[in-house]
Design an enzyme around this catalytic site. Structure first.
Site, mmCIF file in Angstrom:
data_model
loop_
_atom_site.group_PDB
_atom_site.id
_atom_site.type_symbol
_atom_site.label_atom_id
_atom_site.label_comp_id
_atom_site.label_asym_id
_atom_site.label_seq_id
_atom_site.Cartn_x
_atom_site.Cartn_y
_atom_site.Cartn_z
ATOM 1 N N CYS A 14 -26.508 -13.807 1.676
ATOM 2 C CA CYS A 14 -25.300 -13.412 2.404
ATOM 3 C C CYS A 14 -24.361 -12.731 1.406
ATOM 4 O O CYS A 14 -24.800 -12.304 0.338
ATOM 5 C CB CYS A 14 -24.658 -14.594 3.118
ATOM 6 S SG CYS A 14 -24.148 -15.936 2.027
ATOM 7 N N ASN A 17 -22.766 -16.218 -0.933
ATOM 8 C CA ASN A 17 -23.666 -17.341 -1.250
ATOM 9 C C ASN A 17 -22.900 -18.667 -1.304
ATOM 10 O O ASN A 17 -23.233 -19.572 -2.060
ATOM 11 C CB ASN A 17 -24.442 -17.108 -2.557
ATOM 12 C CG ASN A 17 -25.582 -18.103 -2.815
ATOM 13 O OD1 ASN A 17 -25.840 -18.475 -3.947
ATOM 14 N ND2 ASN A 17 -26.267 -18.549 -1.784
ATOM 15 N N CYS A 19 -21.351 -19.778 2.071
ATOM 16 C CA CYS A 19 -21.286 -20.293 3.445
ATOM 17 C C CYS A 19 -22.651 -20.260 4.148
ATOM 18 O O CYS A 19 -23.268 -21.294 4.384
ATOM 19 C CB CYS A 19 -20.277 -19.493 4.265
ATOM 20 S SG CYS A 19 -18.579 -19.656 3.665
ATOM 21 N N ARG A 20 -23.134 -19.049 4.489
ATOM 22 C CA ARG A 20 -24.324 -18.956 5.353
ATOM 23 C C ARG A 20 -25.633 -19.159 4.607
ATOM 24 O O ARG A 20 -26.498 -19.930 5.063
ATOM 25 C CB ARG A 20 -24.338 -17.585 6.055
ATOM 26 C CG ARG A 20 -23.222 -17.419 7.070
ATOM 27 C CD ARG A 20 -23.033 -15.964 7.458
ATOM 28 N NE ARG A 20 -22.516 -15.166 6.346
ATOM 29 C CZ ARG A 20 -22.335 -13.850 6.364
ATOM 30 N NH1 ARG A 20 -22.636 -13.174 7.451
ATOM 31 N NH2 ARG A 20 -21.848 -13.222 5.313
ATOM 32 N N SER A 21 -25.828 -18.450 3.484
ATOM 33 C CA SER A 21 -27.161 -18.532 2.855
ATOM 34 C C SER A 21 -27.462 -19.897 2.223
ATOM 35 O O SER A 21 -28.626 -20.329 2.269
ATOM 36 C CB SER A 21 -27.385 -17.382 1.865
ATOM 37 O OG SER A 21 -26.452 -17.372 0.824
ATOM 38 N N ASP A 129 -20.053 -14.165 9.788
ATOM 39 C CA ASP A 129 -19.469 -14.803 8.615
ATOM 40 C C ASP A 129 -18.393 -15.799 9.073
ATOM 41 O O ASP A 129 -17.382 -15.400 9.652
ATOM 42 C CB ASP A 129 -18.842 -13.708 7.741
ATOM 43 C CG ASP A 129 -18.327 -14.250 6.425
ATOM 44 O OD1 ASP A 129 -18.296 -15.490 6.261
ATOM 45 O OD2 ASP A 129 -17.967 -13.433 5.566
#
Ligand code: 4NP
Length: 156
Positions: A14, A17, A19-21, A129
């Site tokens: 993301c 690195n 939050c999402r990934s 995001d």
């Protein structure tokens, strides 16, 4: 070059690195474990930006993962490297901006760079995001990552 032997390597990417990934790394790892195929995969995550390098994931990602029985608190954020592009079989971005950034940064071919949920579902769905929103965005990110992880596992 794509590995022919050994584990299938998957890098979730993301922007930050944080939050999402990291969540995708933890959720996919848990899905792999639940299916008893830990040895088949090498799993990691990275960001296209390096502002948070060396930091743990966002506390809201750690919290949503923990609510679902997954511990991602020991991960450390890092920026994607040139070597990652040659070492990973699959480099999976969360949104179209990630894909554009990855294509711009890739030293070689782009054939292994995919939108995560496009590879998983066969539809170009982005994972929004959640950084600037409330905790509901993190729960929604978890839900879609969980579904995507199960679908990805069927494909790989
Ligand atoms: P991520 O979210 O890409 O899911 O880790 C973000 C984290 C940090 C920032 C942007 C997005 N930031 O601008 O610092």
């Amino acid at each position: 070059m794509k590995q022919t032997d050994g584990p299938v390597s998957v890098l979730f990417v993301c922007l930050g690195n944080i939050c999402r990934s990291p969540l995708a790394e933890g959720v996919f790892r848990q899905a792999v474990r639940n299916h008893g195929c830990t040895n088949r995969f090498h799993i990691d995550s990275a960001g296209t930006g390096g502002w948070h390098s060396g930091s743990p994931p966002d506390p809201r990602s750690v919290a949503v993962a923990r609510r679902h029985g997954i511990d991602i608190s020991d991960q450390l954020c890092r920026k994607i490297t040139a070597d990652d592009f040659s070492q990973f079989d699959y480099i999976l971005g969360m949104d179209h901006d990630n894909i554009a950034n990855l294509r711009a940064a890739a030293p070689g071919n782009h054939g292994h760079i995919h939108l995560f949920l496009d590879l998983a579902f066969g539809r170009p769905v982005e994972i929004a995001d959640p950084y600037y929103g409330g905790s509901g965005g993190f729960e929604e990110a978890y839900r879609i990552i969980r579904e995507g992880s199960e679908a990805l596992l069927e494909k790989l």
